[in-house]
Write a protein that holds these residues in place. Structure first.
Motif, PDB file in Angstrom:
ATOM      1  N   HIS A   1     143.377 -31.813 111.009  1.00  0.00           N
ATOM      2  CA  HIS A   1     143.074 -30.455 111.452  1.00  0.00           C
ATOM      3  C   HIS A   1     142.834 -30.414 112.963  1.00  0.00           C
ATOM      4  CE1 HIS A   1     139.228 -32.438 111.103  1.00  0.00           C
ATOM      5  NE2 HIS A   1     138.592 -31.409 111.636  1.00  0.00           N
ATOM      6  N   LEU A   2     142.852 -29.217 113.531  1.00  0.00           N
ATOM      7  CA  LEU A   2     142.631 -29.027 114.964  1.00  0.00           C
ATOM      8  C   LEU A   2     141.383 -28.182 115.175  1.00  0.00           C
ATOM      9  CD1 LEU A   2     144.032 -29.356 117.882  1.00  0.00           C
ATOM     10  CD2 LEU A   2     144.672 -26.967 117.556  1.00  0.00           C
ATOM     11  N   VAL A   3     140.492 -28.676 116.027  1.00  0.00           N
ATOM     12  CA  VAL A   3     139.321 -27.903 116.441  1.00  0.00           C
ATOM     13  C   VAL A   3     139.508 -27.585 117.916  1.00  0.00           C
ATOM     14  CG1 VAL A   3     136.811 -27.895 116.758  1.00  0.00           C
ATOM     15  CG2 VAL A   3     137.817 -28.992 114.734  1.00  0.00           C
ATOM     16  N   GLU A   4     139.679 -26.296 118.224  1.00  0.00           N
ATOM     17  CA  GLU A   4     139.937 -25.860 119.594  1.00  0.00           C
ATOM     18  C   GLU A   4     138.658 -25.315 120.222  1.00  0.00           C
ATOM     19  OE1 GLU A   4     142.922 -22.848 122.069  1.00  0.00           O
ATOM     20  OE2 GLU A   4     143.011 -22.965 119.866  1.00  0.00           O
ATOM     21  N   VAL A   5     138.247 -25.900 121.351  1.00  0.00           N
ATOM     22  CA  VAL A   5     137.009 -25.478 122.004  1.00  0.00           C
ATOM     23  C   VAL A   5     137.248 -25.285 123.502  1.00  0.00           C
ATOM     24  CG1 VAL A   5     135.558 -26.687 120.325  1.00  0.00           C
ATOM     25  CG2 VAL A   5     136.222 -27.849 122.435  1.00  0.00           C
ATOM     26  N   GLU A   6     136.271 -24.648 124.155  1.00  0.00           N
ATOM     27  CA  GLU A   6     136.285 -24.495 125.607  1.00  0.00           C
ATOM     28  C   GLU A   6     134.892 -24.824 126.127  1.00  0.00           C
ATOM     29  OE1 GLU A   6     135.682 -19.656 125.391  1.00  0.00           O
ATOM     30  OE2 GLU A   6     137.656 -20.499 125.837  1.00  0.00           O
ATOM     31  N   ARG A   7     134.688 -24.661 127.419  1.00  0.00           N
ATOM     32  CA  ARG A   7     133.438 -25.057 128.065  1.00  0.00           C
ATOM     33  C   ARG A   7     132.201 -24.498 127.348  1.00  0.00           C
ATOM     34  NH1 ARG A   7     130.936 -26.256 133.204  1.00  0.00           N
ATOM     35  NH2 ARG A   7     128.976 -25.094 133.305  1.00  0.00           N
ATOM     36  N   ALA A   8     132.229 -23.215 127.001  1.00  0.00           N
ATOM     37  CA  ALA A   8     131.058 -22.572 126.395  1.00  0.00           C
ATOM     38  C   ALA A   8     130.650 -23.210 125.071  1.00  0.00           C
ATOM     39  CB  ALA A   8     131.335 -21.087 126.194  1.00  0.00           C
ATOM     40  N   ASP A   9     131.609 -23.837 124.382  1.00  0.00           N
ATOM     41  CA  ASP A   9     131.309 -24.483 123.101  1.00  0.00           C
ATOM     42  C   ASP A   9     130.668 -25.853 123.281  1.00  0.00           C
ATOM     43  OD1 ASP A   9     132.608 -22.413 121.483  1.00  0.00           O
ATOM     44  OD2 ASP A   9     134.459 -23.190 122.365  1.00  0.00           O
ATOM     45  N   LEU A  10     130.686 -26.383 124.505  1.00  0.00           N
ATOM     46  CA  LEU A  10     130.222 -27.751 124.744  1.00  0.00           C
ATOM     47  C   LEU A  10     129.015 -27.839 125.669  1.00  0.00           C
ATOM     48  CD1 LEU A  10     133.741 -29.353 125.351  1.00  0.00           C
ATOM     49  CD2 LEU A  10     132.376 -29.541 123.264  1.00  0.00           C
ATOM     50  N   VAL A  11     128.913 -26.942 126.623  1.00  0.00           N
ATOM     51  CA  VAL A  11     127.864 -27.030 127.641  1.00  0.00           C
ATOM     52  C   VAL A  11     126.652 -26.194 127.230  1.00  0.00           C
ATOM     53  CG1 VAL A  11     127.275 -26.639 130.060  1.00  0.00           C
ATOM     54  CG2 VAL A  11     129.575 -27.428 129.438  1.00  0.00           C
ATOM     55  N   GLY A  12     125.482 -26.854 127.183  1.00  0.00           N
ATOM     56  CA  GLY A  12     124.249 -26.187 126.777  1.00  0.00           C
ATOM     57  C   GLY A  12     123.548 -25.481 127.923  1.00  0.00           C
ATOM     58  N   GLU A  13     122.411 -24.886 127.596  1.00  0.00           N
ATOM     59  CA  GLU A  13     121.658 -24.091 128.569  1.00  0.00           C
ATOM     60  C   GLU A  13     120.390 -24.789 129.055  1.00  0.00           C
ATOM     61  OE1 GLU A  13     120.941 -20.449 126.564  1.00  0.00           O
ATOM     62  OE2 GLU A  13     123.068 -19.904 126.440  1.00  0.00           O
ATOM     63  N   TYR A  14     120.072 -25.918 128.429  1.00  0.00           N
ATOM     64  CA  TYR A  14     118.876 -26.636 128.842  1.00  0.00           C
ATOM     65  C   TYR A  14     119.072 -28.131 128.581  1.00  0.00           C
ATOM     66  CZ  TYR A  14     118.100 -25.922 123.835  1.00  0.00           C
ATOM     67  OH  TYR A  14     118.261 -25.869 122.476  1.00  0.00           O
ATOM     68  N   ILE A  15     118.195 -28.950 129.121  1.00  0.00           N
ATOM     69  CA  ILE A  15     118.313 -30.405 128.985  1.00  0.00           C
ATOM     70  C   ILE A  15     118.332 -30.816 127.513  1.00  0.00           C
ATOM     71  CG2 ILE A  15     117.184 -32.622 129.445  1.00  0.00           C
ATOM     72  CD1 ILE A  15     116.074 -31.362 132.014  1.00  0.00           C
TER      73      ILE A  15
ATOM     74  N   GLY B   1     140.489 -35.474 112.709  1.00  0.00           N
ATOM     75  CA  GLY B   1     141.511 -34.598 113.278  1.00  0.00           C
ATOM     76  C   GLY B   1     141.534 -34.668 114.792  1.00  0.00           C
ATOM     77  N   ILE B   2     141.862 -33.543 115.406  1.00  0.00           N
ATOM     78  CA  ILE B   2     141.990 -33.461 116.863  1.00  0.00           C
ATOM     79  C   ILE B   2     140.975 -32.483 117.434  1.00  0.00           C
ATOM     80  CG2 ILE B   2     143.500 -32.706 118.749  1.00  0.00           C
ATOM     81  CD1 ILE B   2     145.901 -33.618 117.104  1.00  0.00           C
ATOM     82  N   LEU B   3     140.267 -32.916 118.470  1.00  0.00           N
ATOM     83  CA  LEU B   3     139.393 -32.030 119.243  1.00  0.00           C
ATOM     84  C   LEU B   3     140.171 -31.644 120.497  1.00  0.00           C
ATOM     85  CD1 LEU B   3     136.745 -30.580 119.822  1.00  0.00           C
ATOM     86  CD2 LEU B   3     135.833 -32.726 120.758  1.00  0.00           C
ATOM     87  N   PHE B   4     140.496 -30.373 120.615  1.00  0.00           N
ATOM     88  CA  PHE B   4     141.342 -29.867 121.697  1.00  0.00           C
ATOM     89  C   PHE B   4     140.479 -29.037 122.642  1.00  0.00           C
ATOM     90  CE2 PHE B   4     144.150 -26.660 123.562  1.00  0.00           C
ATOM     91  CZ  PHE B   4     145.269 -27.401 123.939  1.00  0.00           C
ATOM     92  N   ILE B   5     140.347 -29.490 123.892  1.00  0.00           N
ATOM     93  CA  ILE B   5     139.510 -28.796 124.877  1.00  0.00           C
ATOM     94  C   ILE B   5     140.397 -28.131 125.910  1.00  0.00           C
ATOM     95  CG2 ILE B   5     137.613 -28.994 126.522  1.00  0.00           C
ATOM     96  CD1 ILE B   5     136.739 -31.542 125.085  1.00  0.00           C
ATOM     97  N   ASP B   6     140.463 -26.802 125.855  1.00  0.00           N
ATOM     98  CA  ASP B   6     141.291 -26.059 126.799  1.00  0.00           C
ATOM     99  C   ASP B   6     140.522 -25.838 128.100  1.00  0.00           C
ATOM    100  OD1 ASP B   6     143.577 -24.829 127.637  1.00  0.00           O
ATOM    101  OD2 ASP B   6     143.155 -22.902 126.696  1.00  0.00           O
ATOM    102  N   GLU B   7     141.250 -25.808 129.209  1.00  0.00           N
ATOM    103  CA  GLU B   7     140.650 -25.680 130.541  1.00  0.00           C
ATOM    104  C   GLU B   7     139.522 -26.705 130.721  1.00  0.00           C
ATOM    105  OE1 GLU B   7     139.570 -21.631 131.314  1.00  0.00           O
ATOM    106  OE2 GLU B   7     141.613 -20.899 131.052  1.00  0.00           O
ATOM    107  N   ALA B   8     139.837 -27.943 130.367  1.00  0.00           N
ATOM    108  CA  ALA B   8     138.837 -29.024 130.379  1.00  0.00           C
ATOM    109  C   ALA B   8     138.263 -29.275 131.761  1.00  0.00           C
ATOM    110  CB  ALA B   8     139.471 -30.309 129.834  1.00  0.00           C
ATOM    111  N   TYR B   9     139.021 -28.965 132.814  1.00  0.00           N
ATOM    112  CA  TYR B   9     138.557 -29.190 134.185  1.00  0.00           C
ATOM    113  C   TYR B   9     137.315 -28.371 134.511  1.00  0.00           C
ATOM    114  CZ  TYR B   9     141.616 -25.122 134.375  1.00  0.00           C
ATOM    115  OH  TYR B   9     142.230 -23.923 134.104  1.00  0.00           O
ATOM    116  N   SER B  10     137.069 -27.293 133.732  1.00  0.00           N
ATOM    117  CA  SER B  10     135.892 -26.459 133.983  1.00  0.00           C
ATOM    118  C   SER B  10     134.584 -27.211 133.719  1.00  0.00           C
ATOM    119  CB  SER B  10     135.934 -25.196 133.114  1.00  0.00           C
ATOM    120  OG  SER B  10     135.876 -25.523 131.739  1.00  0.00           O
TER     121      SER B  10
END
Length: 316
Positions: A126-140, A157-166
């Motif tokens: 399966h494919l899990v598509e994520v972007e910055r907001a799905d990975l970066v938290g708001e606190y330590i 499966g595959i973890l697909f990170i779009d616009e990963a440079y962000s």
């Protein structure tokens, strides 16, 4: 839904899938709504040969097609080496996809998941598509938790990170670097049960990898997704309408060519590629419906044909 009805509806959907009357994506959507079952219960009816043929039918993407054939050959040879008591090396499959929007990156990632599952590289495919907001938290500490959650969803499966440079764009107080570190750890911890694909614009991805030299070496496979040529985009348009039982008139093809060329001259990077073509076709189908409805009388040929007047100048 009663068990008997559920079984009957599942069989009908899967039979339509098997006969090619419905796409895998549509089947998944229908089953999710009508009778939820696991992802692999749908995909098991697609053979590896059929999936590779599906990839081969995609327009362009020659590097991707070549890569899949290389991987398939590698796996087969490793199996033979193992049978002969020779060392069989595991295959590291983490990838970098570089290209503009609409060049097929997500579509290819989704198809590769299914192909690698059939090859035995992945347990689920399966494919899990994520972007910055799905990975970066708001606190330590929050970022590591979010990354672990996405990795857990992606196992097999595959973890697909779009616009990963962000992930590397924030300042000192940004948690993007923490996300990268957590991803690297996940890659190591689950290297035999997870493929990570980082995707984005070519220039931005190149800068991103240069800013973190240790990251580049962890991704042995780099694939460039070039912009489609005009003739390839017209072929994509023809493929889209054919699947929906329509056809393009000569005037419609000419109008499409004109609009695509115009859009590329105005904004090359954000021209949309195949995505632009899909949007134009979908709008044209709606406009054809309005045009025919107004006439009140139409033939089978009328129902099939998209004309130049259905593709309006204001659509780009």
């Amino acid at each position: 839904m009663r068990a008997g009805n559920r079984h009957g509806e599942l069989e009908e959907i899967l039979l339509r899938l098997e006969k090619g009357k419905i796409s895998t994506e549509d089947a998944i959507e229908k089953i999710t709504v009508q009778a939820p079952i696991s992802y692999n219960e749908i995909n098991h009816r697609e053979s590896l040969e059929e999936l590779i043929k599906e990839l081969d039918r995609m327009i362009g993407l020659e590097k991707v097609k070549k890569l899949v054939k290389e991987i398939y050959a590698y796996i087969e040879i490793q199996k033979k080496r193992k049978e002969e008591g020779l060392i069989a090396e595991p295959l590291v499959m983490h990838m970098i996809f570089k290209g503009n929007p609409g060049t097929g990156k997500t579509t290819v990632a989704r198809l590769l998941g299914k192909i690698f599952w059939k090859m035995g590289i992945l347990e689920k495919g399966h494919l899990v598509e994520v972007e910055r907001a799905d990975l970066v938290g708001e606190y330590i500490g929050h970022t590591a938790i979010k990354v672990r959650e996405q990795i857990k969803k992606s196992l097999g499966g595959i973890l697909f990170i779009d616009e990963a440079y962000s992930l590397a764009r924030g300042g000192e107080k940004d948690f993007g670097k923490e996300a990268i570190d957590a991803l690297v750890k996940g890659m190591e911890d689950y290297k035999e049960n997870l493929i990570l694909i980082l995707a984005g614009y070519q220039e931005e991805m190149d800068c991103f990898l240069k800013s973190n030299p240790g990251l580049k070496s962890r991704f042995p496979i780099h694939i460039d997704f070039p912009d489609y040529e005009l003739d390839e985009l017209i072929r994509i348009a023809e493929s889209i309408v054919e699947k929906r039982q329509y056809k393009l008139s000569i005037s419609a093809k000419a109008k499409l060519s004109k609009l695509i060329t115009q859009k590329r001259m105005e904004d090359h990077v954000l021209s949309g590629n195949a995505r632009l073509v899909r949007n134009l076709i979908e709008r044209a189908i709606r406009k054809q419906a309005v045009r025919l409805q107004k006439t009140g009388s139409f033939s089978r040929e009328d129902l099939l044909t998209i004309k130049g007047e259905d593709i309006a100048e204001g659509d780009v």
